[in-house]
Scaffold this active site. Structure first.
Site, PDB file in Angstrom:
ATOM      1  N   HIS A 103       0.580  -1.098   0.055  1.00 13.66           N
ATOM      2  CA  HIS A 103      -0.038   0.226  -0.127  1.00 13.66           C
ATOM      3  C   HIS A 103       1.039   1.294   0.190  1.00 13.66           C
ATOM      4  O   HIS A 103       0.563   2.332  -0.658  1.00 13.66           O
ATOM      5  CB  HIS A 103      -1.139   0.171   1.263  1.00 13.66           C
ATOM      6  CG  HIS A 103      -1.903   0.940   1.084  1.00 13.66           C
ATOM      7  ND1 HIS A 103      -3.003   1.011   0.483  1.00 13.66           N
ATOM      8  CD2 HIS A 103      -2.120   2.131   1.978  1.00 13.66           C
ATOM      9  CE1 HIS A 103      -3.700   2.047   0.643  1.00 13.66           C
ATOM     10  NE2 HIS A 103      -3.347   2.800   1.362  1.00 13.66           N
TER      11      HIS A 103
ATOM     12  N   ASP B 156      -8.397  -0.697  -1.404  1.00 12.49           N
ATOM     13  CA  ASP B 156      -8.710   0.400  -2.256  1.00 12.49           C
ATOM     14  C   ASP B 156      -7.399   1.071  -2.675  1.00 12.49           C
ATOM     15  O   ASP B 156      -7.308   1.858  -3.809  1.00 12.49           O
ATOM     16  CB  ASP B 156      -9.193   1.911  -1.154  1.00 12.49           C
ATOM     17  CG  ASP B 156      -8.512   1.748   0.057  1.00 12.49           C
ATOM     18  OD1 ASP B 156      -7.886   0.596   0.302  1.00 12.49           O
ATOM     19  OD2 ASP B 156      -8.609   2.758   1.020  1.00 12.49           O
TER      20      ASP B 156
ATOM     21  N   GLY C  95     -15.331   0.408  -1.562  1.00 17.19           N
ATOM     22  CA  GLY C  95     -16.097   1.376  -2.657  1.00 17.19           C
ATOM     23  C   GLY C  95     -15.147   1.564  -3.728  1.00 17.19           C
ATOM     24  O   GLY C  95     -15.507   1.618  -5.024  1.00 17.19           O
TER      25      GLY C  95
END
Length: 226
Positions: free
Chosen positions: A34, A45, A118
């Protein structure tokens, strides 16, 4: 910007970003970290942050053999680590198992976080606009999209039509509706209907309820009621 203008300076800028992937730190299975401050961690994400650029780069500018295969690989890796039986993805995985949020045996985060999932939803909604159908992982990723849409349908908050911060636990008393994630899930499901990936009759009510939920919440905020 290069897509819109075809100016050389934007092609050079895009190439600079693409070259940043060459020495970007990875886990032992090839998954991108990340960040340098999040060593050995792969977040759902975070996969959006790199791969949405890279798949567009492959189609618009070139180097598509590397770009498409890397995108499919990174998405497949995070799915293999974080996918739950209900079709949703836990927020992250830490190969070192040292992160404060990581399970000390599995390295997995404990929950499905709305805004994190999302961004993955937006990626998997858009990736097929660029990824060729002959990519070896195309069908597996499309299956993941369909299972994700089904999983989201099953945990949609029946009362508000939105999705909650902890996505698959809408009945927890201390959970709450989360607007950003709801908007991104709505985008995934609506686009998937339009592209013919999922059944319109089955999923149109999900879209309608989610949209109405966002509008109602927005109006209540504007009026000072929530």
């Amino acid at each position: 910007m290069y897509e819109q203008t075809h100016l050389k300076k934007y092609r050079i800028a895009a190439k600079t970003i693409r070259d940043g992937f060459i020495n970007y730190p990875r886990n032992s299975d090839g998954g991108f970290w990340h960040g340098n401050w999040a060593k050995h961690q792969m977040w759902v994400d975070g996969v959006f942050m790199g791969q949405m650029f890279l798949v567009r780069y492959g189609k618009v500018i070139g180097d598509n053999s590397y770009a498409f295969n890397e995108v499919a690989k990174q998405m497949t890796l995070v799915i293999s680590h974080c996918l739950k039986p209900n079709g949703l993805l836990l927020h992250g995985w830490d190969e070192s198992k040292e992160a404060s949020w990581a399970n000390k045996k599995t390295g997995l985060a404990s929950e499905v976080w709305s805004e994190g999932l999302g961004w993955f939803a937006v990626l998997i909604a858009d990736v097929f606009d660029y990824l060729p159908k002959d990519n070896p992982n195309y069908n597996n990723l499309l299956s993941t999209l369909r299972n994700l849409c089904e999983g989201l349908k099953n945990v949609q908050d029946a009362k508000t039509g939105m999705w909650c911060q902890v996505v698959d636990k809408p009945n927890l008393p201390d959970n709450w509706n989360e607007t950003s994630g709801t908007g991104m899930f709505l985008y995934l499901i609506k686009k998937s209907i339009e592209k013919g990936y999922i059944n319109k009759q089955e999923f149109d009510p999900v879209v309608t309820k989610a949209y109405q939920g966002i509008i109602k919440k927005s109006k209540s905020k504007l009026c000072g009621f929530g």
